[in-house]
Design a protein around this motif. Structure first.
Motif, PDB file in Angstrom:
ATOM      1  N   TRP A 107     -56.636 -37.776 -20.741  1.00 45.63           N
ATOM      2  CA  TRP A 107     -55.516 -39.452 -20.087  1.00 45.63           C
ATOM      3  C   TRP A 107     -56.724 -40.070 -18.944  1.00 45.63           C
ATOM      4  O   TRP A 107     -55.524 -40.940 -18.366  1.00 45.63           O
ATOM      5  CB  TRP A 107     -54.071 -39.153 -20.009  1.00 45.63           C
ATOM      6  N   ASP A 131     -61.537 -44.410 -27.812  1.00 43.56           N
ATOM      7  CA  ASP A 131     -61.545 -44.710 -29.263  1.00 43.56           C
ATOM      8  C   ASP A 131     -63.772 -45.368 -29.660  1.00 43.56           C
ATOM      9  O   ASP A 131     -63.671 -44.417 -30.454  1.00 43.56           O
ATOM     10  CB  ASP A 131     -60.754 -45.915 -29.504  1.00 43.56           C
ATOM     11  N   GLU A 132     -64.184 -45.430 -28.518  1.00 40.54           N
ATOM     12  CA  GLU A 132     -65.178 -45.425 -29.126  1.00 40.54           C
ATOM     13  C   GLU A 132     -65.792 -44.169 -29.356  1.00 40.54           C
ATOM     14  O   GLU A 132     -66.599 -44.338 -30.471  1.00 40.54           O
ATOM     15  CB  GLU A 132     -65.771 -46.542 -28.028  1.00 40.54           C
ATOM     16  N   ARG A 170     -59.904 -36.033 -27.705  1.00 39.61           N
ATOM     17  CA  ARG A 170     -59.257 -37.266 -27.403  1.00 39.61           C
ATOM     18  C   ARG A 170     -58.346 -36.367 -26.044  1.00 39.61           C
ATOM     19  O   ARG A 170     -58.525 -37.214 -24.981  1.00 39.61           O
ATOM     20  CB  ARG A 170     -58.226 -38.027 -27.789  1.00 39.61           C
ATOM     21  N   GLU A 212     -65.513 -42.625 -15.255  1.00 43.77           N
ATOM     22  CA  GLU A 212     -65.062 -43.392 -15.478  1.00 43.77           C
ATOM     23  C   GLU A 212     -63.984 -43.475 -14.766  1.00 43.77           C
ATOM     24  O   GLU A 212     -62.738 -44.531 -14.850  1.00 43.77           O
ATOM     25  CB  GLU A 212     -64.659 -43.308 -16.664  1.00 43.77           C
ATOM     26  N   ARG A 252     -64.982 -42.899 -32.591  1.00 45.71           N
ATOM     27  CA  ARG A 252     -65.859 -43.553 -33.685  1.00 45.71           C
ATOM     28  C   ARG A 252     -67.013 -43.577 -33.695  1.00 45.71           C
ATOM     29  O   ARG A 252     -67.719 -42.629 -35.215  1.00 45.71           O
ATOM     30  CB  ARG A 252     -65.162 -45.012 -33.062  1.00 45.71           C
ATOM     31  N   PRO A 306     -59.984 -44.874 -20.025  1.00 44.75           N
ATOM     32  CA  PRO A 306     -59.163 -46.098 -21.041  1.00 44.75           C
ATOM     33  C   PRO A 306     -58.950 -45.150 -22.295  1.00 44.75           C
ATOM     34  O   PRO A 306     -60.597 -45.066 -22.968  1.00 44.75           O
ATOM     35  CB  PRO A 306     -60.207 -46.962 -20.795  1.00 44.75           C
ATOM     36  N   ALA A 307     -58.369 -46.166 -22.839  1.00 45.21           N
ATOM     37  CA  ALA A 307     -58.222 -44.767 -24.281  1.00 45.21           C
ATOM     38  C   ALA A 307     -58.787 -46.378 -25.368  1.00 45.21           C
ATOM     39  O   ALA A 307     -59.348 -45.578 -26.202  1.00 45.21           O
ATOM     40  CB  ALA A 307     -56.677 -45.879 -25.307  1.00 45.21           C
ATOM     41  N   SER A 308     -59.262 -47.164 -25.035  1.00 43.85           N
ATOM     42  CA  SER A 308     -60.595 -47.808 -25.751  1.00 43.85           C
ATOM     43  C   SER A 308     -61.620 -47.199 -26.198  1.00 43.85           C
ATOM     44  O   SER A 308     -62.540 -47.635 -26.576  1.00 43.85           O
ATOM     45  CB  SER A 308     -60.274 -49.381 -25.252  1.00 43.85           C
ATOM     46  N   ARG A 309     -61.849 -46.631 -24.701  1.00 45.29           N
ATOM     47  CA  ARG A 309     -63.783 -46.565 -24.601  1.00 45.29           C
ATOM     48  C   ARG A 309     -63.394 -44.889 -25.067  1.00 45.29           C
ATOM     49  O   ARG A 309     -64.245 -44.713 -25.252  1.00 45.29           O
ATOM     50  CB  ARG A 309     -63.368 -45.945 -22.911  1.00 45.29           C
TER      51      ARG A 309
END
Length: 276
Positions: free
Chosen positions: A175, A183-184, A170, A259, A187, A178-181
């Motif tokens: 930063w 996270d993906e 991370r 991004e 994962r 996007p945090a959601s990306r």
């Protein structure tokens, strides 16, 4: 409308995102580490809206269907072979090629070795491998920036990167994604064998044969806050392109150009494609 494809090749099936009419001008977009095809989501959608046929695959090691275990199977010959195999399966005899980070390295090599297959090249962040090689031999700043490439070859890298819910992974994104990306990405790379496969791009035997000058019309986009690639190799890249060349330097932007500033990059890409 975004499509989700499975592209069969002799190496296995590549997952991909795509947009645009089937008969649109073909554009292939290659992601880098530690990302995936969705890093190009904005560019694929806009290209599709403009009538291009845009396809971004999850590359070797990132697609579960193409995840060989041995690091030797992640050499540039194999990766360039994947690019051509994907294009062949899509029925593209000639196409525009776009790459970021490792995807850009793959794109440079493809353009050097198979110029007849490409209409244009767009390289984002990563300089021409010849320029980078020169900088690694002569420029202390680039030598320091590239130390991570050697560090990540060690066997403990996976454990360190995935500790504390992928904290180290991370942090790489500064930063700016996007945090959601992010996270993906974490994962996906937490799946058994996935991070090792991605790191095998660094662990494969390097260097290979000398790369020559690129003759394909080329756009190179580099950002001043890129921690991995300094100005020495970026500015030297023009000396490695024999064809039409455009260099775009983005001020105050980090390594994560697709991004972090998707609209800016997409505008530059569309301008390059329309010019050739």
């Amino acid at each position: 409308m975004m499509e989700y494809l499975s592209i069969p090749t002799a190496a296995g099936s590549f997952d991909a995102i795509a947009a645009g009419p089937a008969d649109g001008r073909p554009v292939l977009l290659l992601h880098g580490f530690p990302e995936a095809a969705v890093s190009w989501e904005h560019q694929v959608a806009v290209l599709g809206d403009r009538g291009y046929r845009a396809v971004a695959p999850d590359q070797r090691g990132y697609s579960p269907g193409v995840r060989p275990e041995l690091a030797a199977e992640y050499g540039m010959d194999s990766i360039v072979g994947d690019v051509l195999a994907i294009a062949d399966e899509l029925g593209w005899s000639r196409f525009d090629l776009v790459g970021h980070d490792w995807g850009a390295a793959a794109a440079w090599w493809t353009a050097s070795e198979h110029p007849g297959r490409l209409r244009t090249l767009t390289a984002v962040s990563t300089p021409h491998p010849g320029a980078l090689g020169n900088a690694l031999r002569t420029d202390e700043d680039q030598q320091m920036r590239s130390q991570y490439m050697r560090d990540w070859r060690s066997s403990g890298t996976e454990k360190q990167m995935l500790a504390n819910n992928g904290e180290a992974l991370r942090r790489m994104f500064e930063w700016k994604v996007p945090a959601s990306r992010v996270d993906e990405y974490v994962r996906r790379l937490s799946e058994p064998g996935a991070l090792t496969a991605a790191l095998n791009w660094y662990r494969a035997n390097r260097p290979r044969a000398e790369i020559g000058k690129v003759t394909v019309p080329t756009l190179y986009v580099w950002s001043t806050e890129d921690v991995a690639f300094g100005s020495t190799a970026a500015l030297d890249t023009e000396n490695w392109v024999a064809g039409a060349y455009s260099f775009q330097m983005l001020e105050d932007v980090t390594h994560w150009i697709p991004e972090e500033v998707p609209e800016v990059l997409t505008a530059l890409l569309l301008e390059h494609l329309s010019a050739h």
